[in-house]
Design a protein around this motif. Sequence first.
Motif, PDB file in Angstrom:
ATOM      1  N   ARG A 136       0.830  -1.208   0.000  1.00 49.10           N
ATOM      2  CA  ARG A 136       0.000   0.000   0.000  1.00 49.10           C
ATOM      3  C   ARG A 136       0.864   1.257   0.000  1.00 49.10           C
ATOM      4  O   ARG A 136       0.587   2.222  -0.713  1.00 49.10           O
ATOM      5  CB  ARG A 136      -0.927   0.005   1.223  1.00 49.10           C
ATOM      6  CG  ARG A 136      -1.903   1.168   1.194  1.00 49.10           C
ATOM      7  CD  ARG A 136      -2.728   1.287   2.446  1.00 49.10           C
ATOM      8  NE  ARG A 136      -3.617   2.434   2.340  1.00 49.10           N
ATOM      9  CZ  ARG A 136      -4.214   2.997   3.356  1.00 49.10           C
ATOM     10  NH1 ARG A 136      -4.020   2.542   4.585  1.00 49.10           N
ATOM     11  NH2 ARG A 136      -5.009   4.039   3.178  1.00 49.10           N
ATOM     12  N   ALA A 137       1.941   1.241   0.766  1.00 46.61           N
ATOM     13  CA  ALA A 137       2.842   2.398   0.798  1.00 46.61           C
ATOM     14  C   ALA A 137       3.489   2.628  -0.564  1.00 46.61           C
ATOM     15  O   ALA A 137       3.791   3.768  -0.943  1.00 46.61           O
ATOM     16  CB  ALA A 137       3.909   2.200   1.870  1.00 46.61           C
ATOM     17  N   ALA A 138       3.682   1.538  -1.327  1.00 43.13           N
ATOM     18  CA  ALA A 138       4.280   1.654  -2.663  1.00 43.13           C
ATOM     19  C   ALA A 138       3.289   2.188  -3.685  1.00 43.13           C
ATOM     20  O   ALA A 138       3.696   2.598  -4.776  1.00 43.13           O
ATOM     21  CB  ALA A 138       4.811   0.298  -3.112  1.00 43.13           C
ATOM     22  N   GLY A 139       1.999   2.176  -3.352  1.00 40.01           N
ATOM     23  CA  GLY A 139       0.981   2.710  -4.257  1.00 40.01           C
ATOM     24  C   GLY A 139      -0.158   1.767  -4.573  1.00 40.01           C
ATOM     25  O   GLY A 139      -1.135   2.168  -5.214  1.00 40.01           O
ATOM     26  N   VAL A 140      -0.077   0.513  -4.136  1.00 46.72           N
ATOM     27  CA  VAL A 140      -1.149  -0.452  -4.413  1.00 46.72           C
ATOM     28  C   VAL A 140      -2.410  -0.038  -3.657  1.00 46.72           C
ATOM     29  O   VAL A 140      -2.360   0.246  -2.457  1.00 46.72           O
ATOM     30  CB  VAL A 140      -0.711  -1.873  -3.993  1.00 46.72           C
ATOM     31  CG1 VAL A 140      -1.867  -2.853  -4.127  1.00 46.72           C
ATOM     32  CG2 VAL A 140       0.487  -2.323  -4.825  1.00 46.72           C
ATOM     33  N   ASN A 141      -3.545  -0.018  -4.361  1.00 46.15           N
ATOM     34  CA  ASN A 141      -4.793   0.357  -3.702  1.00 46.15           C
ATOM     35  C   ASN A 141      -5.941  -0.599  -3.994  1.00 46.15           C
ATOM     36  O   ASN A 141      -7.095  -0.328  -3.647  1.00 46.15           O
ATOM     37  CB  ASN A 141      -5.207   1.788  -4.073  1.00 46.15           C
ATOM     38  CG  ASN A 141      -5.232   2.028  -5.575  1.00 46.15           C
ATOM     39  OD1 ASN A 141      -5.406   1.095  -6.353  1.00 46.15           O
ATOM     40  ND2 ASN A 141      -5.043   3.276  -5.971  1.00 46.15           N
ATOM     41  N   ARG A 142      -5.624  -1.731  -4.626  1.00 45.58           N
ATOM     42  CA  ARG A 142      -6.656  -2.739  -4.889  1.00 45.58           C
ATOM     43  C   ARG A 142      -6.017  -4.127  -4.832  1.00 45.58           C
ATOM     44  O   ARG A 142      -4.954  -4.347  -5.401  1.00 45.58           O
ATOM     45  CB  ARG A 142      -7.296  -2.519  -6.268  1.00 45.58           C
ATOM     46  CG  ARG A 142      -8.442  -3.469  -6.587  1.00 45.58           C
ATOM     47  CD  ARG A 142      -9.059  -3.160  -7.952  1.00 45.58           C
ATOM     48  NE  ARG A 142     -10.201  -4.031  -8.233  1.00 45.58           N
ATOM     49  CZ  ARG A 142     -10.106  -5.259  -8.732  1.00 45.58           C
ATOM     50  NH1 ARG A 142      -8.903  -5.754  -9.050  1.00 45.58           N
ATOM     51  NH2 ARG A 142     -11.187  -5.982  -8.934  1.00 45.58           N
ATOM     52  N   ILE A 143      -6.684  -5.056  -4.132  1.00 44.88           N
ATOM     53  CA  ILE A 143      -6.194  -6.423  -3.982  1.00 44.88           C
ATOM     54  C   ILE A 143      -7.203  -7.379  -4.611  1.00 44.88           C
ATOM     55  O   ILE A 143      -8.412  -7.260  -4.393  1.00 44.88           O
ATOM     56  CB  ILE A 143      -6.002  -6.801  -2.500  1.00 44.88           C
ATOM     57  CG1 ILE A 143      -5.017  -5.850  -1.815  1.00 44.88           C
ATOM     58  CG2 ILE A 143      -5.545  -8.252  -2.367  1.00 44.88           C
ATOM     59  CD1 ILE A 143      -3.622  -5.898  -2.350  1.00 44.88           C
ATOM     60  N   SER A 144      -6.699  -8.344  -5.380  1.00 43.37           N
ATOM     61  CA  SER A 144      -7.521  -9.426  -5.901  1.00 43.37           C
ATOM     62  C   SER A 144      -7.064 -10.714  -5.231  1.00 43.37           C
ATOM     63  O   SER A 144      -5.940 -11.174  -5.465  1.00 43.37           O
ATOM     64  CB  SER A 144      -7.371  -9.528  -7.423  1.00 43.37           C
ATOM     65  OG  SER A 144      -8.164 -10.582  -7.934  1.00 43.37           O
TER      66      SER A 144
END
Length: 414
Positions: A136-144
Amino acid sequence: MAAQQIATVSPAASKAKPQDEVPTAAYLHIPFCRRRCFYCDFPISVVGDRARGETSGTIAQYVEVLEREILITGQDGRSPLETVFFGGGTPSLLSVAQVDRLLTRLDQHFGIATQAEISVEMDPGTFDLSYVQGYRAAGVNRISLGVQSFQADSLQACGRTHRPEDIPLAVDLIRRAGLDNYSLDLISGLPHLTLERWQEDLDRAIALDPAHLSIYDLTVEPGTAFAQRYRPGEAPLPTDEATAQMYRLAQQVLTQRGFQHYEISNYARPGYSCRHNRVYWENRPYYGFGMGAASYVNHQRFSRPRTRREYFQWVETLEAAGGRLAHPTTPPQERLLDTLMLGLRLADGLDLLRLELEFGKGAIARILTCLQPYVQRGWVDQTPSRIRLTDPEGFLFSNVVLSDLFETLSESPV
């Protein structure tokens, strides 16, 4: 994260041809898995239960080559990426530093929009809280999240590495990291699956309050372990009628619980349809990176080699060519067929004016004539401006409709 609503295309917007746009979507294939699932025919590399991005030289080498491919890929105009998707394989085997590096390379080379959707596929049991927080800190905002089933015997029959009890623990980690945009994948039609057990899977998935659900029917692909053990429609696999009933049940249960059935295999809470996958279904251009990944750029659709060694050699060839390799241009006939095959997967269907502007009135006339029997049967909904498959029956029999369309259009090229 910016909400993504399902919307129709206005006549004014329809005048733009999507294939002429600069790609604003990028897919990164991360091919590593602990083991190969029995139904899987994807290009993957099995690394065992202990290997991770931090400890595996194989994974580290692949990430380095993937970075090289990103940085050498030619840019056609300058438009920041609106979506990024890490697929696999099992991308959650990557270290936080590796995900951060890859996103940094994309941002340096193409730019990443402020409100971009950045998705990562993850498997239960392959990550802890620090990974999700780091992603999330790296920029990920969606998980599948690759759930597939809540039944222990079904997971075992699939060759999955996680157990049913790992699933709620994984969702808890995602929530604790502050991510509310997560999707769960389920597979219907698995061995020994009954309608009652499928209802249980749906109920348990809904109880985890996902923003999105993907419901896939099992496909027995040639060359897989499943193909050696099972024949479609024969026990212990459910019959075709049983899997059709599972599809109808999922549609009924999920729409009653507030999910929008926006694509043939996908359901979302309002505002949470997958923006990246809509690029594919709307036949818009996109970049693909990594082993076996496909791209669609400048009317050219092409895929990379499916083994690591051949992919590494391909990247070297790309570098020697200065980032530009020749690929055949997709002819209008094939673009029309692709547009129909992909666009009719969406609940929105297809904008007839947009199709006419790109492919001509003659093609539209043949399409509408071909679809008339299915309109009468209740599988296709046609208005003056749009065509769409009905839900659920049109979606269930989409292959029949598309086969007829393809045969009709192949007789009269665009």
